[in-house]
Design a protein around this motif. Structure first.
Motif, PDB file in Angstrom:
ATOM      1  N   ALA A  96     -11.773  -4.504  -2.043  1.00 21.27           N
ATOM      2  CA  ALA A  96     -10.465  -3.845  -2.083  1.00 21.27           C
ATOM      3  C   ALA A  96     -10.398  -2.898  -3.270  1.00 21.27           C
ATOM      4  CB  ALA A  96      -9.356  -4.897  -2.190  1.00 21.27           C
TER       5      ALA A  96
ATOM      6  N   LEU B 237      -7.957  -1.046  -5.537  1.00 26.55           N
ATOM      7  CA  LEU B 237      -6.553  -1.326  -5.854  1.00 26.55           C
ATOM      8  C   LEU B 237      -5.982  -0.325  -6.840  1.00 26.55           C
ATOM      9  CD1 LEU B 237      -7.007  -5.135  -6.545  1.00 26.55           C
ATOM     10  CD2 LEU B 237      -6.090  -4.115  -4.447  1.00 26.55           C
TER      11      LEU B 237
ATOM     12  N   TYR C  98      -9.995  -0.210   1.778  1.00 24.89           N
ATOM     13  CA  TYR C  98     -10.988  -1.278   1.890  1.00 24.89           C
ATOM     14  C   TYR C  98     -12.367  -0.686   2.118  1.00 24.89           C
ATOM     15  CZ  TYR C  98      -7.889  -5.361   2.339  1.00 24.89           C
ATOM     16  OH  TYR C  98      -7.013  -6.373   2.117  1.00 24.89           O
TER      17      TYR C  98
ATOM     18  N   THR D 226       0.874  -1.172   0.000  1.00 28.80           N
ATOM     19  CA  THR D 226       0.000   0.000   0.000  1.00 28.80           C
ATOM     20  C   THR D 226       0.911   1.223   0.000  1.00 28.80           C
ATOM     21  OG1 THR D 226      -1.884   1.039   1.124  1.00 28.80           O
ATOM     22  CG2 THR D 226      -0.185   0.102   2.536  1.00 28.80           C
TER      23      THR D 226
ATOM     24  N   LEU E  28      -2.939  -1.762  -2.282  1.00 35.45           N
ATOM     25  CA  LEU E  28      -4.239  -1.425  -1.711  1.00 35.45           C
ATOM     26  C   LEU E  28      -4.395   0.089  -1.590  1.00 35.45           C
ATOM     27  CD1 LEU E  28      -6.816  -2.629  -0.326  1.00 35.45           C
ATOM     28  CD2 LEU E  28      -5.643  -2.147   1.832  1.00 35.45           C
TER      29      LEU E  28
ATOM     30  N   ILE F 251      -2.676  -9.478  -0.447  1.00 35.64           N
ATOM     31  CA  ILE F 251      -3.503  -8.426   0.161  1.00 35.64           C
ATOM     32  C   ILE F 251      -4.673  -9.019   0.960  1.00 35.64           C
ATOM     33  CG2 ILE F 251      -4.939  -6.383  -0.328  1.00 35.64           C
ATOM     34  CD1 ILE F 251      -3.074  -5.770  -2.707  1.00 35.64           C
TER      35      ILE F 251
END
Ligand code: AMP
Ligand code: GLY
Length: 432
Positions: free
Chosen positions: A269, A271, A283, A117, A280, A248
Protein backbone atom coordinates in the motif's frame (compact mmCIF):
# COMPACT_ATOMS: atom_id res chain seq x y z
CA UNK A 1 11.42 -27.87 -1.40
CA UNK A 2 12.42 -26.78 -4.88
CA UNK A 3 11.56 -23.17 -5.68
CA UNK A 4 11.30 -21.14 -8.89
CA UNK A 5 11.75 -17.37 -8.63
CA UNK A 6 10.72 -15.17 -11.57
CA UNK A 7 12.23 -11.76 -12.26
CA UNK A 8 15.57 -10.07 -12.81
CA UNK A 9 15.83 -6.98 -10.60
CA UNK A 10 17.30 -5.98 -7.25
CA UNK A 11 14.00 -7.02 -5.68
CA UNK A 12 14.46 -10.56 -6.97
CA UNK A 13 18.11 -10.70 -5.91
CA UNK A 14 17.01 -9.81 -2.37
CA UNK A 15 14.26 -12.44 -2.51
CA UNK A 16 16.69 -15.08 -3.81
CA UNK A 17 19.17 -14.27 -1.04
CA UNK A 18 16.49 -14.60 1.63
CA UNK A 19 14.76 -17.68 0.17
CA UNK A 20 18.15 -19.38 0.08
CA UNK A 21 18.57 -18.86 3.84
CA UNK A 22 15.50 -20.98 4.61
CA UNK A 23 16.17 -24.52 5.84
CA UNK A 24 13.24 -25.54 3.62
CA UNK A 25 14.93 -24.38 0.43
CA UNK A 26 16.41 -27.26 -1.55
CA UNK A 27 17.05 -26.20 -5.14
CA UNK A 28 16.43 -22.59 -6.07
CA UNK A 29 15.91 -21.79 -9.76
CA UNK A 30 15.46 -18.32 -11.22
CA UNK A 31 14.40 -16.94 -14.60
CA UNK A 32 15.66 -14.82 -16.17
CA UNK A 33 17.75 -13.70 -13.16
CA UNK A 34 20.90 -11.57 -13.21
CA UNK A 35 24.56 -12.07 -12.16
CA UNK A 36 23.71 -11.41 -8.48
CA UNK A 37 20.82 -13.87 -8.51
CA UNK A 38 23.16 -16.37 -10.21
CA UNK A 39 25.18 -16.49 -6.98
CA UNK A 40 22.09 -17.72 -5.10
CA UNK A 41 20.14 -19.69 -7.69
CA UNK A 42 20.49 -21.78 -10.82
CA UNK A 43 19.41 -19.58 -13.75
CA UNK A 44 17.11 -21.18 -16.29
CA UNK A 45 15.94 -19.99 -19.70
CA UNK A 46 12.19 -19.67 -19.34
CA UNK A 47 9.86 -17.20 -21.05
CA UNK A 48 7.37 -16.04 -18.38
CA UNK A 49 4.76 -15.26 -21.04
CA UNK A 50 4.85 -18.94 -22.06
CA UNK A 51 2.69 -20.35 -19.27
CA UNK A 52 2.82 -23.91 -20.63
CA UNK A 53 6.63 -23.85 -20.57
CA UNK A 54 6.70 -22.58 -16.97
CA UNK A 55 4.24 -25.29 -15.91
CA UNK A 56 6.26 -27.98 -17.71
CA UNK A 57 9.43 -26.81 -15.93
CA UNK A 58 7.66 -26.89 -12.56
CA UNK A 59 6.55 -30.48 -13.18
CA UNK A 60 9.98 -31.63 -14.34
CA UNK A 61 11.77 -30.07 -11.37
CA UNK A 62 9.10 -30.86 -8.75
CA UNK A 63 8.73 -27.18 -7.88
CA UNK A 64 6.88 -26.71 -4.57
CA UNK A 65 6.66 -22.92 -4.75
CA UNK A 66 6.82 -20.32 -7.52
CA UNK A 67 7.59 -16.76 -6.43
CA UNK A 68 6.60 -14.08 -8.96
CA UNK A 69 8.57 -10.85 -8.45
CA UNK A 70 7.26 -8.26 -10.93
CA UNK A 71 3.70 -7.15 -11.74
CA UNK A 72 3.53 -7.91 -15.47
CA UNK A 73 3.28 -11.73 -15.18
CA UNK A 74 0.67 -11.30 -12.41
CA UNK A 75 -1.53 -9.03 -14.50
CA UNK A 76 -0.96 -11.50 -17.35
CA UNK A 77 -2.48 -14.32 -15.27
CA UNK A 78 0.58 -16.55 -14.76
CA UNK A 79 -0.56 -17.32 -11.18
CA UNK A 80 -3.90 -18.58 -12.48
CA UNK A 81 -2.22 -20.90 -14.97
CA UNK A 82 0.12 -22.27 -12.29
CA UNK A 83 -2.65 -22.74 -9.73
CA UNK A 84 -4.81 -24.51 -12.31
CA UNK A 85 -1.88 -26.88 -12.84
CA UNK A 86 -1.63 -27.49 -9.07
CA UNK A 87 1.60 -25.51 -8.52
CA UNK A 88 1.63 -23.38 -5.34
CA UNK A 89 2.42 -19.79 -6.25
CA UNK A 90 3.20 -16.66 -4.27
CA UNK A 91 1.44 -13.90 -6.15
CA UNK A 92 -2.16 -12.89 -6.82
CA UNK A 93 -4.43 -14.10 -9.61
CA UNK A 94 -5.10 -11.93 -12.65
CA UNK A 95 -8.42 -10.84 -11.15
CA UNK A 96 -6.81 -9.95 -7.80
CA UNK A 97 -3.83 -8.21 -9.45
CA UNK A 98 -6.30 -5.64 -10.77
CA UNK A 99 -5.59 -3.88 -7.47
CA UNK A 100 -2.40 -2.80 -9.26
CA UNK A 101 -3.48 -3.27 -12.87
CA UNK A 102 -6.46 -0.90 -12.80
CA UNK A 103 -6.56 2.31 -10.77
CA UNK A 104 -10.31 2.61 -11.41
CA UNK A 105 -10.92 -0.91 -10.09
CA UNK A 106 -9.13 -0.04 -6.85
CA UNK A 107 -10.91 3.29 -6.44
CA UNK A 108 -14.30 1.62 -6.89
CA UNK A 109 -13.37 -1.05 -4.34
CA UNK A 110 -12.31 1.67 -1.87
CA UNK A 111 -15.60 3.50 -2.43
CA UNK A 112 -17.64 0.32 -1.83
CA UNK A 113 -15.68 -0.70 1.27
CA UNK A 114 -15.34 2.79 2.79
CA UNK A 115 -11.53 2.76 2.56
CA UNK A 116 -9.97 6.23 2.98
CA UNK A 117 -8.52 7.48 -0.32
CA UNK A 118 -8.71 10.59 -2.51
CA UNK A 119 -12.07 11.45 -4.13
CA UNK A 120 -12.11 10.51 -7.83
CA UNK A 121 -13.95 10.07 -11.09
CA UNK A 122 -13.30 7.46 -13.78
CA UNK A 123 -13.43 8.78 -17.31
CA UNK A 124 -13.42 6.89 -20.61
CA UNK A 125 -13.07 9.70 -23.16
CA UNK A 126 -11.30 13.02 -23.52
CA UNK A 127 -14.63 14.91 -23.55
CA UNK A 128 -15.78 13.22 -20.36
CA UNK A 129 -12.43 13.84 -18.67
CA UNK A 130 -12.30 17.52 -19.63
CA UNK A 131 -15.80 18.04 -18.32
CA UNK A 132 -14.88 16.26 -15.07
CA UNK A 133 -11.95 18.61 -14.40
CA UNK A 134 -14.50 21.27 -13.37
CA UNK A 135 -15.24 19.18 -10.26
CA UNK A 136 -11.61 19.42 -9.07
CA UNK A 137 -9.17 22.18 -8.17
CA UNK A 138 -5.47 22.54 -9.01
CA UNK A 139 -3.19 20.69 -8.68
CA UNK A 140 -4.99 18.09 -10.82
CA UNK A 141 -4.05 14.43 -10.34
CA UNK A 142 -4.51 12.42 -13.54
CA UNK A 143 -3.82 8.70 -13.77
CA UNK A 144 -3.81 6.35 -16.73
CA UNK A 145 -5.94 3.43 -15.55
CA UNK A 146 -3.61 0.57 -16.49
CA UNK A 147 0.02 -0.44 -15.98
CA UNK A 148 2.32 2.28 -17.31
CA UNK A 149 5.67 1.29 -15.76
CA UNK A 150 5.20 3.87 -13.00
CA UNK A 151 4.88 6.72 -15.50
CA UNK A 152 1.11 6.94 -15.81
CA UNK A 153 0.54 9.63 -13.15
CA UNK A 154 0.55 13.34 -13.99
CA UNK A 155 0.18 16.08 -11.39
CA UNK A 156 -0.84 19.20 -13.34
CA UNK A 157 -0.47 22.62 -11.73
CA UNK A 158 -2.90 24.40 -14.07
CA UNK A 159 -6.09 23.62 -15.96
CA UNK A 160 -4.26 24.08 -19.29
CA UNK A 161 -1.57 21.59 -18.26
CA UNK A 162 -4.25 19.14 -17.12
CA UNK A 163 -6.09 19.42 -20.45
CA UNK A 164 -2.88 18.87 -22.38
CA UNK A 165 -2.01 15.82 -20.26
CA UNK A 166 -5.49 14.36 -20.78
CA UNK A 167 -5.14 14.83 -24.53
CA UNK A 168 -1.81 12.95 -24.38
CA UNK A 169 -3.27 10.12 -22.32
CA UNK A 170 -6.35 9.61 -24.51
CA UNK A 171 -4.12 10.17 -27.53
CA UNK A 172 -2.23 6.98 -26.66
CA UNK A 173 0.85 8.27 -24.78
CA UNK A 174 0.52 5.29 -22.40
CA UNK A 175 -0.96 2.87 -24.94
CA UNK A 176 -3.91 0.80 -23.77
CA UNK A 177 -3.21 1.83 -20.15
CA UNK A 178 -4.61 5.29 -20.99
CA UNK A 179 -7.89 4.13 -22.54
CA UNK A 180 -9.41 5.13 -19.20
CA UNK A 181 -8.20 7.93 -16.94
CA UNK A 182 -8.87 8.43 -13.25
CA UNK A 183 -8.99 12.03 -12.02
CA UNK A 184 -8.32 12.42 -8.30
CA UNK A 185 -8.41 14.98 -5.57
CA UNK A 186 -4.89 16.09 -4.58
CA UNK A 187 -3.82 14.85 -1.13
CA UNK A 188 -1.27 16.57 1.02
CA UNK A 189 1.06 14.81 3.45
CA UNK A 190 4.09 12.59 3.80
CA UNK A 191 4.20 9.36 1.79
CA UNK A 192 5.05 5.96 3.26
CA UNK A 193 4.77 2.36 2.16
CA UNK A 194 3.17 -0.46 4.12
CA UNK A 195 3.33 -4.16 3.29
CA UNK A 196 1.08 -7.05 4.29
CA UNK A 197 1.13 -10.73 3.39
CA UNK A 198 -2.11 -12.60 2.94
CA UNK A 199 -3.36 -16.02 1.89
CA UNK A 200 -6.70 -14.56 0.86
CA UNK A 201 -8.21 -14.67 4.33
CA UNK A 202 -5.54 -14.26 6.98
CA UNK A 203 -3.24 -11.25 7.00
CA UNK A 204 0.11 -10.50 8.62
CA UNK A 205 1.71 -7.05 8.51
CA UNK A 206 5.10 -7.18 6.77
CA UNK A 207 6.81 -3.93 7.59
CA UNK A 208 7.06 -0.37 6.36
CA UNK A 209 9.45 1.68 4.24
CA UNK A 210 9.95 5.05 2.64
CA UNK A 211 11.56 5.57 -0.74
CA UNK A 212 12.94 8.46 -2.77
CA UNK A 213 11.36 8.64 -6.21
CA UNK A 214 13.09 11.71 -7.67
CA UNK A 215 16.42 11.24 -9.39
CA UNK A 216 18.25 14.15 -7.73
CA UNK A 217 19.42 15.13 -4.26
CA UNK A 218 16.85 17.08 -2.28
CA UNK A 219 14.06 15.18 -4.09
CA UNK A 220 14.52 17.13 -7.33
CA UNK A 221 14.37 16.17 -11.01
CA UNK A 222 12.28 13.56 -12.80
CA UNK A 223 10.58 10.58 -11.17
CA UNK A 224 12.28 7.19 -11.18
CA UNK A 225 11.39 3.70 -10.01
CA UNK A 226 13.08 4.66 -6.71
CA UNK A 227 16.62 5.87 -5.94
CA UNK A 228 16.79 4.48 -2.43
CA UNK A 229 14.71 3.40 0.55
CA UNK A 230 14.86 2.61 4.23
CA UNK A 231 12.87 0.41 6.58
CA UNK A 232 11.14 0.75 8.91
CA UNK A 233 9.53 4.13 8.30
CA UNK A 234 9.32 5.60 11.82
CA UNK A 235 6.62 7.97 10.54
CA UNK A 236 4.34 4.90 10.39
CA UNK A 237 4.04 4.44 14.13
CA UNK A 238 2.56 1.29 15.69
CA UNK A 239 -0.72 3.16 16.09
CA UNK A 240 -0.79 4.27 12.46
CA UNK A 241 0.09 0.75 11.28
CA UNK A 242 -2.80 -0.65 13.29
CA UNK A 243 -5.09 1.94 11.70
CA UNK A 244 -3.82 1.05 8.21
CA UNK A 245 -4.42 -2.65 8.87
CA UNK A 246 -7.95 -2.05 10.21
CA UNK A 247 -9.17 0.64 7.81
CA UNK A 248 -7.31 -0.12 4.58
CA UNK A 249 -5.71 -3.59 4.34
CA UNK A 250 -8.30 -5.78 6.12
CA UNK A 251 -11.33 -4.31 4.29
CA UNK A 252 -9.50 -4.71 0.97
CA UNK A 253 -8.67 -8.38 1.59
CA UNK A 254 -12.26 -8.98 2.76
CA UNK A 255 -13.75 -7.22 -0.29
CA UNK A 256 -11.57 -9.27 -2.65
CA UNK A 257 -12.62 -12.51 -0.94
CA UNK A 258 -16.30 -11.49 -1.00
CA UNK A 259 -16.05 -10.83 -4.73
CA UNK A 260 -14.83 -14.40 -5.25
CA UNK A 261 -11.33 -13.19 -6.20
CA UNK A 262 -9.28 -13.68 -3.02
CA UNK A 263 -5.96 -11.85 -2.97
CA UNK A 264 -2.92 -14.05 -2.19
CA UNK A 265 0.59 -12.66 -1.94
CA UNK A 266 2.02 -9.36 -0.82
CA UNK A 267 -0.15 -6.29 -0.79
CA UNK A 268 1.92 -3.12 -1.00
CA UNK A 269 0.00 0.00 0.00
CA UNK A 270 1.30 3.42 -1.01
CA UNK A 271 -0.04 5.75 1.68
CA UNK A 272 -0.42 9.47 2.17
CA UNK A 273 -0.30 10.47 5.83
CA UNK A 274 -2.80 13.32 5.76
CA UNK A 275 -4.11 15.47 8.59
CA UNK A 276 -7.25 13.30 8.43
CA UNK A 277 -5.23 10.11 8.84
CA UNK A 278 -3.60 7.65 6.45
CA UNK A 279 -5.17 7.42 3.01
CA UNK A 280 -4.48 4.96 0.21
CA UNK A 281 -2.66 6.42 -2.82
CA UNK A 282 -2.38 3.14 -4.70
CA UNK A 283 -1.83 -0.58 -4.35
CA UNK A 284 0.89 -2.70 -5.86
CA UNK A 285 0.44 -6.45 -6.19
CA UNK A 286 4.14 -7.23 -5.56
CA UNK A 287 7.03 -6.05 -3.41
CA UNK A 288 8.45 -2.59 -4.06
CA UNK A 289 11.82 -2.24 -5.70
CA UNK A 290 14.01 -1.13 -3.83
CA UNK A 291 11.70 -1.41 -0.77
CA UNK A 292 11.97 -5.22 -0.89
CA UNK A 293 15.74 -5.01 -0.47
CA UNK A 294 15.47 -3.21 2.88
CA UNK A 295 12.65 -5.46 4.08
CA UNK A 296 14.70 -8.58 3.29
CA UNK A 297 17.74 -7.17 5.12
CA UNK A 298 15.64 -6.85 8.28
CA UNK A 299 13.49 -9.96 7.95
CA UNK A 300 14.92 -12.78 10.07
CA UNK A 301 12.14 -15.34 9.67
CA UNK A 302 11.64 -18.22 7.25
CA UNK A 303 10.57 -16.64 3.95
CA UNK A 304 9.90 -19.98 2.27
CA UNK A 305 7.50 -21.06 5.02
CA UNK A 306 5.74 -17.71 4.95
CA UNK A 307 5.36 -17.52 1.18
CA UNK A 308 4.19 -21.11 0.93
CA UNK A 309 1.61 -20.44 3.63
CA UNK A 310 0.30 -17.51 1.55
CA UNK A 311 0.24 -19.73 -1.52
CA UNK A 312 -1.64 -22.59 0.14
CA UNK A 313 -4.14 -20.71 2.31
CA UNK A 314 -2.46 -21.70 5.57
CA UNK A 315 -1.10 -18.41 6.88
CA UNK A 316 -1.43 -18.45 10.66
CA UNK A 317 -2.25 -14.97 11.97
CA UNK A 318 0.12 -15.36 14.93
CA UNK A 319 3.01 -16.76 12.84
CA UNK A 320 6.48 -15.99 14.24
CA UNK A 321 7.97 -13.38 11.94
CA UNK A 322 11.34 -12.35 13.33
CA UNK A 323 12.55 -8.87 12.43
CA UNK A 324 15.86 -7.24 13.17
CA UNK A 325 15.57 -4.27 15.52
CA UNK A 326 17.93 -2.40 13.23
CA UNK A 327 17.17 -0.03 10.39
CA UNK A 328 18.09 -0.99 6.83
CA UNK A 329 18.86 1.55 4.13
CA UNK A 330 19.60 1.02 0.44
CA UNK A 331 21.21 3.36 -2.06
CA UNK A 332 20.49 2.78 -5.76
CA UNK A 333 23.49 3.19 -8.06
CA UNK A 334 22.12 3.97 -11.51
CA UNK A 335 23.70 4.24 -14.95
CA UNK A 336 24.30 7.72 -16.34
CA UNK A 337 21.25 8.83 -18.33
CA UNK A 338 18.67 7.18 -16.05
CA UNK A 339 15.66 7.70 -15.89
CA UNK A 340 16.09 8.54 -19.58
CA UNK A 341 18.18 6.22 -21.74
CA UNK A 342 20.86 4.69 -19.50
CA UNK A 343 24.41 4.12 -20.68
CA UNK A 344 24.99 0.37 -21.03
CA UNK A 345 28.20 -1.60 -20.71
CA UNK A 346 29.91 0.53 -18.05
CA UNK A 347 32.46 -1.43 -16.00
CA UNK A 348 31.70 -2.21 -12.36
CA UNK A 349 34.20 -3.28 -9.70
CA UNK A 350 32.47 -4.09 -6.43
CA UNK A 351 35.77 -3.97 -4.51
CA UNK A 352 35.31 -4.81 -0.83
CA UNK A 353 31.91 -3.12 -0.61
CA UNK A 354 30.51 -6.04 1.38
CA UNK A 355 33.44 -6.18 3.82
CA UNK A 356 31.62 -4.47 6.70
CA UNK A 357 28.25 -6.20 6.57
CA UNK A 358 26.78 -4.24 3.68
CA UNK A 359 25.02 -6.21 0.96
CA UNK A 360 25.12 -5.31 -2.72
CA UNK A 361 22.01 -6.46 -4.57
CA UNK A 362 22.27 -6.59 -8.35
CA UNK A 363 19.55 -4.99 -10.50
CA UNK A 364 20.62 -4.04 -14.05
CA UNK A 365 23.93 -5.91 -14.24
CA UNK A 366 25.29 -8.39 -16.77
CA UNK A 367 28.52 -10.28 -17.51
CA UNK A 368 30.33 -9.27 -20.67
CA UNK A 369 31.91 -11.84 -23.00
CA UNK A 370 34.98 -11.96 -20.76
CA UNK A 371 32.89 -12.53 -17.64
CA UNK A 372 33.40 -9.02 -16.23
CA UNK A 373 30.53 -7.29 -14.46
CA UNK A 374 28.96 -4.42 -16.45
CA UNK A 375 25.89 -2.20 -16.29
CA UNK A 376 22.94 -3.32 -18.40
CA UNK A 377 20.00 -1.27 -17.18
CA UNK A 378 18.92 1.97 -15.53
CA UNK A 379 19.05 1.00 -11.88
CA UNK A 380 22.19 -1.12 -11.58
CA UNK A 381 23.11 -1.83 -7.93
CA UNK A 382 21.33 -1.55 -4.59
CA UNK A 383 23.92 -0.98 -1.88
CA UNK A 384 22.27 -1.92 1.39
CA UNK A 385 23.37 -1.66 5.03
CA UNK A 386 21.97 -1.87 8.54
CA UNK A 387 22.42 0.39 11.54
CA UNK A 388 20.97 1.26 14.91
CA UNK A 389 19.30 4.29 13.31
CA UNK A 390 18.87 5.73 9.82
CA UNK A 391 21.96 7.93 10.14
CA UNK A 392 24.18 4.93 10.94
CA UNK A 393 22.67 2.73 8.22
CA UNK A 394 23.12 5.64 5.80
CA UNK A 395 26.78 6.13 6.74
CA UNK A 396 27.48 2.40 6.29
CA UNK A 397 25.64 2.22 2.96
CA UNK A 398 27.60 5.19 1.58
CA UNK A 399 30.89 3.74 2.85
CA UNK A 400 30.08 0.64 0.76
CA UNK A 401 29.05 2.82 -2.22
CA UNK A 402 32.42 4.55 -2.00
CA UNK A 403 34.21 1.18 -2.15
CA UNK A 404 32.61 0.47 -5.55
CA UNK A 405 34.22 1.61 -8.80
CA UNK A 406 31.46 2.33 -11.33
CA UNK A 407 32.66 5.35 -13.35
CA UNK A 408 29.56 5.54 -15.58
CA UNK A 409 27.21 5.30 -12.61
CA UNK A 410 25.76 7.80 -10.15
CA UNK A 411 23.68 7.81 -7.00
CA UNK A 412 21.89 10.22 -4.71
CA UNK A 413 23.96 11.21 -1.68
CA UNK A 414 21.00 11.97 0.63
CA UNK A 415 18.94 8.78 0.88
CA UNK A 416 17.11 8.89 4.21
CA UNK A 417 17.56 12.66 4.66
CA UNK A 418 14.13 13.25 6.09
CA UNK A 419 14.64 10.72 8.87
CA UNK A 420 18.28 11.65 9.48
CA UNK A 421 17.13 15.24 10.05
CA UNK A 422 14.40 14.08 12.42
CA UNK A 423 16.88 11.90 14.33
CA UNK A 424 19.25 14.85 14.65
CA UNK A 425 16.43 17.02 15.98
CA UNK A 426 15.33 14.27 18.33
CA UNK A 427 11.91 14.94 16.88
CA UNK A 428 9.05 12.51 17.22
CA UNK A 429 7.58 11.54 13.86
CA UNK A 430 4.15 12.69 12.78
CA UNK A 431 1.40 10.89 14.64
CA UNK A 432 3.86 9.41 17.19
P1 AMP B 1 0.97 6.31 -7.95
O1 AMP B 1 1.62 5.70 -9.17
O2 AMP B 1 -0.52 6.22 -7.94
O3 AMP B 1 1.62 5.88 -6.67
O4 AMP B 1 1.34 7.86 -8.02
C1 AMP B 1 2.67 8.28 -8.16
C2 AMP B 1 2.94 9.43 -7.22
O5 AMP B 1 2.05 10.52 -7.51
C3 AMP B 1 2.69 9.10 -5.76
O6 AMP B 1 3.78 8.49 -5.17
C4 AMP B 1 2.39 10.46 -5.19
O7 AMP B 1 3.60 11.17 -4.96
C5 AMP B 1 1.68 11.17 -6.31
N1 AMP B 1 0.22 11.06 -6.15
C6 AMP B 1 -0.59 10.09 -6.64
N2 AMP B 1 -1.87 10.33 -6.31
C7 AMP B 1 -1.88 11.46 -5.59
C8 AMP B 1 -2.92 12.24 -4.98
N3 AMP B 1 -4.21 11.90 -5.06
N4 AMP B 1 -2.55 13.36 -4.31
C9 AMP B 1 -1.26 13.74 -4.25
N5 AMP B 1 -0.25 13.07 -4.82
C10 AMP B 1 -0.55 11.94 -5.48
N1 GLY C 1 9.72 1.72 -5.59
C1 GLY C 1 8.39 1.82 -6.03
C2 GLY C 1 7.82 0.58 -6.60
O1 GLY C 1 8.37 -0.49 -6.57
O2 GLY C 1 6.70 0.66 -7.09
Amino acid sequence: MNILLLGSGGREHALAWKLRQSPQCDRLYAAPGNPGIAEEAELVALEVTDHAAVIAFCREQAIGLVVIGPEAPLVDGLSDSLRAAGVPVFGPSKAAAQLEGSKGFTKDLCARAGIPTAGYVRTASLEEARAALARFAAPYVLKADGLAAGKGVVIAETLAEAEAALADMFGGAFGAAGAEVVIEEFMQGEEASFFALTDGTHIVPFGSAQDHKRVGDGDTGPNTGGMGAYSPAPVLTEALQAEVMARIIAPTVAAMADAGTPYQGVLYAGLMLTLEGPKLIEYNARFGDPECQVLMMRFAGDLVALMRACATGTLAPGVAMGWSDEVALTVVMAARGYPGTPEKGGAIDLGDAEAHGAKVFHAGTARDSGGALVASGGRVLNVTAMGSNVAQAQARAYAAVDAIAFPTGFCRRDIGWREVAREAEGERPLGG
